[in-house]
Design an enzyme around this catalytic site. Structure first.
Site, PDB file in Angstrom:
ATOM      1  N   SER A   1       4.807   8.498  -4.540  1.00  9.55           N
ATOM      2  CA  SER A   1       5.424   7.482  -3.678  1.00  9.55           C
ATOM      3  C   SER A   1       6.735   8.065  -3.175  1.00  9.55           C
ATOM      4  O   SER A   1       7.305   8.954  -3.817  1.00  9.55           O
ATOM      5  CB  SER A   1       5.718   6.228  -4.498  1.00  9.55           C
ATOM      6  OG  SER A   1       6.636   5.388  -3.806  1.00  9.55           O
TER       7      SER A   1
ATOM      8  N   TYR B   1       8.605   1.143 -11.776  1.00  6.70           N
ATOM      9  CA  TYR B   1       7.764   1.839 -10.788  1.00  6.70           C
ATOM     10  C   TYR B   1       8.410   3.162 -10.351  1.00  6.70           C
ATOM     11  O   TYR B   1       7.769   4.211 -10.349  1.00  6.70           O
ATOM     12  CB  TYR B   1       7.544   0.916  -9.588  1.00  6.70           C
ATOM     13  CG  TYR B   1       6.597   1.468  -8.547  1.00  6.70           C
ATOM     14  CD1 TYR B   1       5.220   1.315  -8.672  1.00  6.70           C
ATOM     15  CD2 TYR B   1       7.078   2.152  -7.430  1.00  6.70           C
ATOM     16  CE1 TYR B   1       4.355   1.819  -7.708  1.00  6.70           C
ATOM     17  CE2 TYR B   1       6.219   2.661  -6.472  1.00  6.70           C
ATOM     18  CZ  TYR B   1       4.863   2.486  -6.608  1.00  6.70           C
ATOM     19  OH  TYR B   1       4.007   2.989  -5.661  1.00  6.70           O
TER      20      TYR B   1
HETATM   21  C1  BGC Z   1       5.182   0.867  -3.025  1.00  6.95           C
HETATM   22  C2  BGC Z   1       5.210  -0.164  -1.913  1.00  6.95           C
HETATM   23  C3  BGC Z   1       6.391   0.072  -0.998  1.00  6.95           C
HETATM   24  C4  BGC Z   1       6.486   1.519  -0.567  1.00  6.95           C
HETATM   25  C5  BGC Z   1       7.756   1.815   0.218  1.00  6.95           C
HETATM   26  C6  BGC Z   1       5.220   2.242  -2.401  1.00  6.95           C
HETATM   27  O1  BGC Z   1       5.113   3.230  -3.360  1.00  6.95           O
HETATM   28  O2  BGC Z   1       4.016   0.691  -3.813  1.00  6.95           O
HETATM   29  O3  BGC Z   1       5.263  -1.468  -2.454  1.00  6.95           O
HETATM   30  O4  BGC Z   1       6.262  -0.751   0.162  1.00  6.95           O
HETATM   31  O5  BGC Z   1       6.439   2.366  -1.692  1.00  6.95           O
HETATM   32  O6  BGC Z   1       8.892   1.249  -0.364  1.00  6.95           O
END
Ligand code: BGC
Length: 268
Positions: free
Chosen positions: A153, A166
């Protein structure tokens, strides 16, 4: 039309019943790979993905496993190897969010995210790497003995208040990916990450499903559009193909410029 052939290759995509995982599975199948659709509790959705792939002339097969459970991951690999004989591509995609303000975050919210997003990638990659090393390179199939694509991400580098579990899991995925890449390169195994920005899926639906939310989100995306799963899926196919044979140990950001500090445009 996809030009990167993955004909004769077997791919496992975790969390492939929906979202980015589903998109990646469909695109890998279009490129000729046989695709295992892993899911944890969405058998019907997984079966729909299998059916969609079959209708389009591809081959897919659904297997249940909680990626954070060692025994279930090992059972999934046993079932897959019994059915297809080997594996060539692992897409470590399964992931979730359990958002909370830092001081309110429960240990359960922390552990659920770390277990699925980070430990799950470790467990699946370990089983895949064992099989890649056992089998080695088959030159008629691919130049590499195997490919591992970790779904990361932008939050492997962008700190994210309200989501520290996260962001920590994705920061962990970055070093898991790089360390595996370093250790496995002599075996001709390539390991790399894709770092999506905001992609329209159920995980972030509240960030784009109203005009107000969408306009707010777009202030973070210089390219001025939210991504779609096929953006990520096409990159995954290319990374798995021999055209990307010299890529290992790196993260490719696909984010419409989200990592370009857009708040600094003409500011600061
Ligand atoms: C998340 C999303 C988010 C995106 C940008 C992703 O890894 O799961 O919820 O919109 O990152 O912030």
């Amino acid at each position: 039309m996809n030009t990167y052939s993955l004909q004769g290759q077997v791919a496992l995509v975790t969390g492939a019943d929906s979202g980015i995982g589903k998109g990646v599975a469909i695109e890998l199948a279009k490129a000729g790979a046989k695709v295992i659709i892993n899911h944890v509790d969405a058998h019907q959705l997984a079966q729909q993905t299998v059916d969609e792939i079959a209708t389009a002339g591809g081959e897919a097969y659904a297997i249940h496993a909680d990626v954070s459970n060692e025994a279930e991951v090992q059972a999934m690999f046993t079932e897959m190897l019994n059915k297809y004989g080997t594996i060539d591509i692992l897409v470590n995609n399964a992931g979730l969010q359990r958002d909370a303000k830092f001081v309110d975050m429960t240990l359960e919210q922390w552990q659920t995210v770390i277990n699925i997003n980070l430990t799950g990638q470790f467990l699946c990659a370990r089983e895949a790497a064992k099989e890649f090393i056992r089998r080695g390179v088959v030159p008629t199939v691919s130049k590499a003995a195997g490919k591992i694509i970790c779904m990361s991400s932008v939050h492997e580098v962008i700190p994210w208040g309200g989501h520290v579990n996260y962001a920590s899991s994705k920061g962990g995925v970055m070093m898991l990916m790089k360390s595996m890449a370093q250790e496995l390169a002599p075996h001709h195994i390539r390991v790399m990450s894709i770092a999506p920005g905001a992609i329209e899926t159920h995980i972030n639906v509240s960030a784009w499903n109203t005009t107000a939310a969408l306009n707010k989100l777009l202030t973070l995306i210089p390219y001025d559009r939210v991504g779609v799963t096929s953006d990520i899926a096409k990159l995954a196919v290319w990374l798995a193909s021999d055209d990307a044979d010299y890529i290992t140990g790196t993260t490719i950001f696909m984010d419409g410029g989200m990592t370009l500090y857009p708040g600094f445009a003409d500011n600061g």
